[in-house]
Design a protein around this motif. Structure first.
Motif: not given
Length: 351
Positions: A36-44, A297-307, A309-317
């Protein structure tokens, strides 16, 4: 009967601090490298972003600091071997992209967008006249127009000559003109220029003015827009690969290199710096009373998307750092100052 009591020697505060440090480093490493390391980084990351949602933008960003940062980031895109290499390899790769055979130009650039740009460019009559007026003042363009007019006149004269030669006795009359022309061709360049130079200059200027006036008169907004869009329609069904027919490979690479060189010149100019400052000030002025969450919100930065993206790459890093033996060093370096601090050691002494 109890045996003799062997009391362990008491640890010093520093020794206890070292053991606590080792325990916490091991705990953090297990968290980061676990399933759950990548999910932990994304949640932080999400927690950090969410914590600012209710904070006004003006309380977070200073205009002067943002202007400086933007300028520094843009300046950092200057000359570098890495960028030059990327330009050199990216252009051939894009040119030979297999997908170029499967997609048409019309799929990539939408018809409506092209029409909107063409409409804006053809709508201004004042702009058209100014462009043509400036063209008429260019010596090179005047010379080009003179050659264009001369070619038209030359064709007409040649056609009339061919007709005239069919009449009895006309060849001898036309021969006089040929002799005069040959005599003029035999004159030295300076002599010829002295004789016809002024006339040629005036002729070129007059030709360009007439051509420009004719273009203005013939430039109908609807007709030009329709003509441009018809040209677009002819090419919209071509595949992206078909564009190679218009520019050889070396020309495409040269064009990319020249555009890169233009950017290198542009991005360091004071004018472009002023453009960046204006863009920053405009953005901050518009959103000065908004919260970070509203701007996000106006810039279209969705938190689910942030989660995601971070989770996708955190594990490899994290895995790469751990395999290189750097992850523990990073964690230990971050925690050590706390366990070495006088306040922590004093607390451990009390215990």
């Amino acid at each position: 009967m109890r045996g003799p009591r062997h009391d362990r020697p008491a640890m010093s505060a520093a020794q206890l601090a070292d053991r606590l440090l080792d325990a916490q480093v091991a705990f953090v490493l297990e968290e980061l490298t676990g399933p759950d390391g990548a999910a932990l980084v994304a949640s932080e990351v999400r927690a950090a972003v969410t914590a600012l949602d209710a904070v006004p933008l003006r309380d977070v960003l200073d205009a002067a600091a943002v202007r400086t940062t933007v300028r520094e980031v843009v300046a950092a895109t200057g000359p570098s071997a890495g960028v030059d290499a990327m330009v050199g390899t990216l252009v051939p790769a894009l040119r030979d992209l297999p997908a170029n055979e499967d997609h048409t130009l019309g799929e990539v650039v939408m018809w409506g967008g092209v029409e909107a740009v063409v409409a804006v460019l053809t709508r201004s009559e004042q702009l058209r006249e100014e462009v043509l007026h400036r063209l008429s003042q260019s010596p090179a363009v005047s010379t080009l127009s003179m050659r264009f007019v001369q070619a038209l006149v030359g064709d007409a004269v040649q056609q009339n000559r061919e007709r005239a030669e069919r009449l009895p006795g006309m060849k001898s009359v036309l021969g006089v003109g040929d002799l005069a022309a040959r005599t003029a061709r035999g004159m030295a360049p300076k002599q010829l220029n002295d004789v016809v130079g002024g006339v040629a200059d005036r002729g070129a200027q007059a030709a360009m003015e007439r051509v420009s006036r004719a273009l203005v008169d013939a430039f109908d907004e609807d007709v030009v827009r329709e003509a441009v869009m018809q040209v677009w329609d002819l090419h919209a069904e071509d595949t992206i690969a078909g564009l190679r027919a218009y520019l050889p490979d070396e020309d495409v690479e040269g064009l990319a290199a020249n555009i890169h060189a233009l950017w290198l010149d542009l991005h360091t100019t004071p004018w472009f710096g002023a453009v960046l400052d204006t863009a920053v000030d405009g953005f901050l002025d518009r959103h000065s009373d908004a919260t970070i969450g509203e701007v996000r919100t106006e810039l279209g930065i969705d938190l689910d998307l942030v989660d995601a993206v971070v989770e996708r790459h955190a594990a490899d890093v994290v895995a790469a750092l751990h395999e290189a033996g750097e992850l523990e060093a990073l964690v230990r370096r971050r925690l050590t100052p706390f366990y070495r601090s006088p306040a922590t050691l004093a607390l451990l002494e009390e215990g």
